[in-house]
Design a protein around this motif. Structure first.
Motif, PDB file in Angstrom:
ATOM      1  N   SER A 295      -5.523   1.064  -3.022  1.00 20.15           N
ATOM      2  CA  SER A 295      -6.540   0.970  -1.963  1.00 20.15           C
ATOM      3  C   SER A 295      -7.839   1.662  -2.365  1.00 20.15           C
ATOM      4  N   LYS A 296      -7.712   2.819  -3.008  1.00 17.57           N
ATOM      5  CA  LYS A 296      -8.906   3.584  -3.370  1.00 17.57           C
ATOM      6  C   LYS A 296      -9.183   3.439  -4.863  1.00 17.57           C
TER       7      LYS A 296
ATOM      8  N   ASN B 240       0.306  15.579  -1.118  1.00 17.42           N
ATOM      9  CA  ASN B 240      -0.777  14.622  -1.332  1.00 17.42           C
ATOM     10  C   ASN B 240      -1.909  15.336  -2.072  1.00 17.42           C
TER      11      ASN B 240
ATOM     12  N   PHE C 191      -2.637  13.905   6.000  1.00 17.12           N
ATOM     13  CA  PHE C 191      -2.956  12.580   6.553  1.00 17.12           C
ATOM     14  C   PHE C 191      -2.122  12.391   7.828  1.00 17.12           C
TER      15      PHE C 191
ATOM     16  N   TYR D 205     -13.498  13.126   0.254  1.00 14.20           N
ATOM     17  CA  TYR D 205     -13.654  13.779   1.558  1.00 14.20           C
ATOM     18  C   TYR D 205     -14.162  15.203   1.396  1.00 14.20           C
TER      19      TYR D 205
ATOM     20  N   ASN E  93      -6.254  14.319   0.954  1.00 16.75           N
ATOM     21  CA  ASN E  93      -6.983  13.891   2.137  1.00 16.75           C
ATOM     22  C   ASN E  93      -6.513  14.828   3.250  1.00 16.75           C
TER      23      ASN E  93
ATOM     24  N   TYR F 219       1.351  10.607   8.756  1.00 21.30           N
ATOM     25  CA  TYR F 219       2.694  11.081   8.392  1.00 21.30           C
ATOM     26  C   TYR F 219       3.533  11.319   9.649  1.00 21.30           C
TER      27      TYR F 219
ATOM     28  N   ASP G 161       2.453  11.522  -2.561  1.00 24.78           N
ATOM     29  CA  ASP G 161       1.632  10.430  -2.009  1.00 24.78           C
ATOM     30  C   ASP G 161       0.286  10.464  -2.739  1.00 24.78           C
TER      31      ASP G 161
ATOM     32  N   ARG H 219      -3.601  -4.478   0.581  1.00 23.47           N
ATOM     33  CA  ARG H 219      -2.304  -3.872   0.846  1.00 23.47           C
ATOM     34  C   ARG H 219      -1.381  -3.938  -0.378  1.00 23.47           C
TER      35      ARG H 219
ATOM     36  N   PRO I 228      -2.671   8.168  -3.350  1.00 18.16           N
ATOM     37  CA  PRO I 228      -3.712   7.134  -3.370  1.00 18.16           C
ATOM     38  C   PRO I 228      -4.985   7.581  -4.105  1.00 18.16           C
ATOM     39  N   TYR I 229      -5.150   8.909  -4.261  1.00 15.36           N
ATOM     40  CA  TYR I 229      -6.421   9.401  -4.837  1.00 15.36           C
ATOM     41  C   TYR I 229      -6.270   9.904  -6.264  1.00 15.36           C
TER      42      TYR I 229
ATOM     43  N   GLY J 209       0.821  -1.214   0.000  1.00  9.30           N
ATOM     44  CA  GLY J 209       0.000   0.000   0.000  1.00  9.30           C
ATOM     45  C   GLY J 209       0.850   1.258   0.000  1.00  9.30           C
ATOM     46  N   ALA J 210       0.158   2.405   0.086  1.00 10.79           N
ATOM     47  CA  ALA J 210       0.865   3.687   0.163  1.00 10.79           C
ATOM     48  C   ALA J 210       1.598   3.799   1.490  1.00 10.79           C
ATOM     49  N   ALA J 211       0.993   3.246   2.545  1.00 10.61           N
ATOM     50  CA  ALA J 211       1.620   3.309   3.866  1.00 10.61           C
ATOM     51  C   ALA J 211       2.962   2.576   3.847  1.00 10.61           C
TER      52      ALA J 211
ATOM     53  N   SER K 281      -1.101   3.838  -4.674  1.00 10.29           N
ATOM     54  CA  SER K 281      -1.803   2.773  -3.966  1.00 10.29           C
ATOM     55  C   SER K 281      -3.048   2.373  -4.748  1.00 10.29           C
TER      56      SER K 281
HETATM   57  N1  PLP Z   1      -1.814   8.454   2.227  1.00 13.39           N
HETATM   58  C1  PLP Z   1      -3.011   9.038   2.295  1.00 13.39           C
HETATM   59  C2  PLP Z   1      -3.119  10.493   1.975  1.00 13.39           C
HETATM   60  C3  PLP Z   1      -4.148   8.309   2.664  1.00 13.39           C
HETATM   61  O1  PLP Z   1      -5.324   8.931   2.737  1.00 13.39           O
HETATM   62  C4  PLP Z   1      -4.005   6.934   2.959  1.00 13.39           C
HETATM   63  C5  PLP Z   1      -5.151   6.140   3.385  1.00 13.39           C
HETATM   64  O2  PLP Z   1      -6.235   6.587   3.616  1.00 13.39           O
HETATM   65  C6  PLP Z   1      -2.728   6.373   2.861  1.00 13.39           C
HETATM   66  C7  PLP Z   1      -1.661   7.150   2.494  1.00 13.39           C
HETATM   67  C8  PLP Z   1      -2.515   4.924   3.137  1.00 13.39           C
HETATM   68  O3  PLP Z   1      -3.061   4.175   2.092  1.00 13.39           O
HETATM   69  P1  PLP Z   1      -2.826   2.628   1.911  1.00 13.39           P
HETATM   70  O4  PLP Z   1      -4.089   1.929   2.278  1.00 13.39           O
HETATM   71  O5  PLP Z   1      -2.534   2.442   0.466  1.00 13.39           O
HETATM   72  O6  PLP Z   1      -1.689   2.225   2.750  1.00 13.39           O
END
Ligand code: PLP
Length: 401
Positions: free
Chosen positions: A244-245, A176, A131, A332, A180, A134, A214, A253, A216-217, A105-107, A242
């Motif tokens: 994820s979204k 980002n 987010f 959001y 978010n 961080y 970063d 992940r 994900p969106y 994932g991004a995390a 990522s």
């Molecule tokens: N970075 C941002 C800005 C996010 O909003 C999120 C998750 O909501 C993440 C990273 C982590 O995403 P991931 O589920 O891909 O680890």
């Protein structure tokens, strides 16, 4: 006895996660349809059909030993090549498989790149609101998070303060966009100006400052809005992506880092990131889902679903007298709290079974975040609760146009 560092993390443990747990508790008392849980960015849209097809094909057709085995710490070469080519055709870049590292994932990607880059005491700049995780990710490697205060009118980055806060200890900057928690997309002009400042400061200090995007969106942009691809504006850019979204796969992940050849010390960074992926304990990104995303490079989530929610929520809350900017991307809405201490508003909302996250979590007090990656019905059914809140907090209903 747990470590001193973990004591701090536990004490400040994610408010968002706590809300999510509260949502589950309320749902068990009142029933899920009576709880309006806007706390977590957990997509309510199912993964595209292509994902299911890909899983089935892979499980049926591939050699299970190879499919579920270890591979290079950076990920499968064919998967990375497919992603590199897809990026090249979309953004006119020239990445190869060696520039891509598959991550948890991004995390996972952010942790890998921060471990790769940071010495203790190195500074990492982030623009509020951001987010909240961080803080922990930078702290994991004994970095120092430097926060740029928000422009609460536009939520575009405050570049004057940014320039002032860059120092010879600045190692990285995290951006980002789509953002978010605000849904703002950083404009091309903003990115160009940011790149100009970074280039000037690198020269002045004789250092390298890495821009970590970063993303994900990235795929969630409305009304045809463009999201600039940052490696094209600034050489020392690393992208963290990522699925994820973008493919609704947060539990799987899976994501990747892009580390272009243009980076200062590119070879060392690419090699070190692969080792970081291993020694952080990820070892490699999950094998089956790597293959799945490669088969689904052209698959898209249902952006129209989120767009309908965006219109309903934004329109509904504005009518009730709440103030917020209209999100251009992500899922959001960042709403100004009618009282300065937004936690008071969050607690009042909870009494109507509405769960929203305080802006303090994102280093931006006085606002609350509403995640609208929920069902359309949740948004419609939450409106009487928001109307009651608007009454309680004395918001004036504007005259119908
Ligand atoms: N970075 C941002 C800005 C996010 O909003 C999120 C998750 O909501 C993440 C990273 C982590 O995403 P991931 O589920 O891909 O680890």
């Amino acid at each position: 006895m747990i470590s001193e560092k973990m004591k701090g993390y536990v004490a400040n443990s994610s408010v968002i996660r706590a809300m999510f747990e509260e949502g589950k508790r309320l749902a068990s008392i009142y029933g899920a349809d009576q709880v309006y849980d806007f706390s977590l960015g957990n997509p309510n849209v199912a993964a595209p059909e292509e994902v299911k097809q890909a899983v089935m094909e892979l499980i049926t057709d591939e050699d299970p030993v190879a499919l579920h085995g270890y591979m290079s710490n950076s990920g499968y070469e064919d998967v990375r090549e497919t992603i590199a080519q897809s990026l090249n055709s979309r953004f006119g870049t020239s990445f190869g498989q060696k520039n891509i590292l598959m991550t948890v994932g991004a995390a996972g990607g952010l942790n890998v790149i921060l471990k790769t880059l940071l010495n203790p005491g190195d500074e990492v700049v982030a623009f509020a609101p951001f987010f909240g995780e961080y803080r922990s990710y930078v702290g994991n490697y004994d970095g120092v998070l430097v926060v740029i205060s928000p422009n609460t009118e536009t939520f575009q980055p405050n570049l004057k303060e940014f320039e002032e806060k860059l120092t010879p200890r600045t190692k990285a900057v995290i951006v980002n966009s789509p953002n978010n928690p605000t849904g703002v997309i950083y404009s091309e002009d903003t990115i160009r100006d940011m790149a100009g400042i970074l280039n000037r400061k690198q020269k002045e200090f004789g250092t390298d400052i890495y821009l970590i995007s970063d993303e994900p969106y990235r795929e969630l942009a409305y009304d045809g809005a463009e999201v600039p691809y940052l490696t094209k504006y600034y050489d020392n850019t690393i992208v963290g992506y990522s699925y994820s979204k973008s493919l609704s796969l947060p539990g799987e992940r899976i994501g990747y880092l892009v580390m272009p050849d243009e980076l200062a010390d590119a070879e060392d960074i690419i090699a070190a990131a692969s080792v970081a992926n291993r020694i952080l304990g990820f070892v490699n990104a999950p094998s089956l889902i790597q293959k799945v995303v490669a088969k689904c490079v052209d698959a898209k989530t249902d952006v129209a679903y989120y767009d309908r929610n965006r219109e309903a929520l934004y329109g509904g809350l504005r009518k009730l007298g709440f103030s917020c900017i209209k999100p251009e991307g992500a899922f959001y809405l960042f709403v100004k709290s009618p009282v300065a201490d937004e936690k008071i508003f969050c607690d009042a909302a909870k009494k109507h079974n509405i769960l929203v996250v305080p802006g303090t979590t994102f280093a931006c007090p006085g606002f609350v975040r509403i995640a609208y990656c929920v069902s359309y019905e949740t948004i419609l059914n939450s409106m009487p609760g928001f109307e009651a809140l608007a009454g309680e907090f004395g918001l004036i209903k504007p005259q119908e146009a």
